[in-house]
Scaffold this motif. Structure first.
Motif, PDB file in Angstrom:
ATOM      1  N   GLY A  92      35.695  40.287  36.248  1.00 32.20           N
ATOM      2  CA  GLY A  92      35.354  40.209  37.702  1.00 32.20           C
ATOM      3  C   GLY A  92      36.602  39.050  37.718  1.00 32.20           C
ATOM      4  N   VAL A  93      37.287  38.961  37.360  1.00 33.64           N
ATOM      5  CA  VAL A  93      38.229  37.700  37.028  1.00 33.64           C
ATOM      6  C   VAL A  93      39.356  39.150  37.905  1.00 33.64           C
ATOM      7  N   GLY A  94      39.553  39.745  37.305  1.00 31.79           N
ATOM      8  CA  GLY A  94      40.625  41.315  37.198  1.00 31.79           C
ATOM      9  C   GLY A  94      40.241  41.007  39.073  1.00 31.79           C
ATOM     10  N   HIS A  95      39.329  41.457  39.317  1.00 32.94           N
ATOM     11  CA  HIS A  95      39.729  41.482  40.787  1.00 32.94           C
ATOM     12  C   HIS A  95      39.684  40.777  41.609  1.00 32.94           C
ATOM     13  N   TYR A  96      39.385  39.023  41.869  1.00 33.09           N
ATOM     14  CA  TYR A  96      39.740  38.152  42.678  1.00 33.09           C
ATOM     15  C   TYR A  96      41.281  37.951  42.206  1.00 33.09           C
ATOM     16  N   VAL A  97      42.190  38.389  41.077  1.00 29.25           N
ATOM     17  CA  VAL A  97      43.425  37.614  40.899  1.00 29.25           C
ATOM     18  C   VAL A  97      44.202  38.921  41.516  1.00 29.25           C
ATOM     19  N   THR A  98      43.756  40.441  41.817  1.00 30.72           N
ATOM     20  CA  THR A  98      44.819  41.624  41.991  1.00 30.72           C
ATOM     21  C   THR A  98      44.449  41.229  43.486  1.00 30.72           C
ATOM     22  N   GLU A  99      43.497  41.066  44.671  1.00 27.09           N
ATOM     23  CA  GLU A  99      43.404  40.983  45.549  1.00 27.09           C
ATOM     24  C   GLU A  99      44.114  39.237  46.174  1.00 27.09           C
ATOM     25  N   LEU A 100      44.117  38.698  45.608  1.00 27.80           N
ATOM     26  CA  LEU A 100      44.969  36.989  45.258  1.00 27.80           C
ATOM     27  C   LEU A 100      46.343  36.855  45.230  1.00 27.80           C
TER      28      LEU A 100
END
Length: 306
Positions: A144-152
């Motif tokens: 979950g964190v990784g998807h957000y970090v990637t996009e941001l």
């Protein structure tokens, strides 16, 4: 009211129980929960639950009793909240400084997926500093964190290399802006200005060796559940010097409600896309927790009370 309580049994980590409805403190609003999300870290805590502590940090629902001190939403409002406990229930008392109003364009499922993972990603990138034009290595990217970090990070101008063992998940991370996908840290081609490391074990020293001179590694998790071993002299196989920083998402200069509101705004504007790998009724919470622990769910898992 109905709530999920821990059992200490990995095969069935939570069961339903009748518990008293919470009595909010003056600075808390009473929220009727419509949906909540679960996090992999919570599955680890459930293995050795704290007596009388009920789990649940990520909720979305409806304020049915505003805070007595006048803070937070003034009346009935759709909200996303981040209580420290008790969210896997029909009702939860949430401090108003951990609440944000949800606009009509953001559904409860999406809202429930935002808090812990979104807050971690947002604050992690702030800790990393300006990323425009910088090379960033992200381990454990398919959670979950990784998807957000990637996009941001990609939206902020970083060149992101995402590490995921699953090719399908790598395709989605590329869609979110990752410049490169690798399936093992050993395959990452450095040097990187910033490493965001969430795996621990063998991954941390491998990631460290790929830092650029005077680069920064931020260690924000240990998903492998294996301690990392670092040798001082290993630095010389990578950067001449580097900074290793520990990170916890609650150590921040901004308030939870402010950052939750920022995540909601980015989502409403179509600039942040919560990756929800499973939606189920809360009767399936125990199974979902087990699947999340065993990495059978991509991104976030959200449970509904309806």
């Amino acid at each position: 009211m109905k709530a999920l309580i821990p059992t200490g049994d990995p095969a069935e980590p939570v069961v339903f129980a009748d518990v008293p409805e919470p009595t909010p403190r003056p600075d808390e609003a009473l929220v009727r929960v419509e949906a909540f999300s679960v996090n992999r870290g919570e599955t680890f805590k459930l293995e050795k639950p704290v007596p009388s502590e009920r789990p649940g940090k990520d909720v979305a629902g409806l304020v049915v009793q505003p805070a007595a001190d006048g803070s937070g939403p003034a009346g009935i409002a759709r909200v996303v909240g981040h209580p420290m406990a008790g969210g896997w229930a029909e009702y939860v008392a949430v401090p108003t400084d951990a609440l944000a109003v949800l606009p009509d364009s953001v559904c409860p499922l999406t809202g429930a997926a935002l808090p812990l993972a979104g807050l971690t990603a947002l604050r992690l990138l702030r800790a990393a500093g300006p990323v425009l034009g910088r090379r960033v290595l992200l381990t454990g990217a398919s959670g979950g964190v990784g998807h957000y970090v990637t996009e941001l990070a990609a939206a902020a101008g970083a060149e992101v290399t995402a590490v995921t063992r699953n090719p399908e998940r790598g395709t989605r991370l590329a869609e979110l802006g990752a410049a490169e996908i690798v399936h093992d840290v050993a395959d990452a081609r450095g040097p990187y200005d910033i490493v965001l490391e969430s795996t621990g074990g063998r991954a941390l020293p491998l990631a460290l060796a790929r830092l650029a001179r005077r680069g920064t590694l931020i260690w924000f998790g240990q998903a492998a559940r294996t301690p990392a071993t670092l040798d001082f002299f290993d630095f010389f196989s990578g950067p001449e010097s580097a900074v290793i920083r520990h990170f916890h998402y609650l150590d921040a200069d901004t308030r939870l409600d402010q950052d939750l509101a920022a995540l909601v705004r980015l989502t409403a504007e179509g600039r942040l896309h919560p990756e929800i790998g499973r939606v189920a009724g809360w009767v399936d919470t125990a199974t979902t927790l087990t699947d999340l622990r065993e990495r059978r769910i991509r991104g976030k898992a959200v449970l509904t009370l309806s």
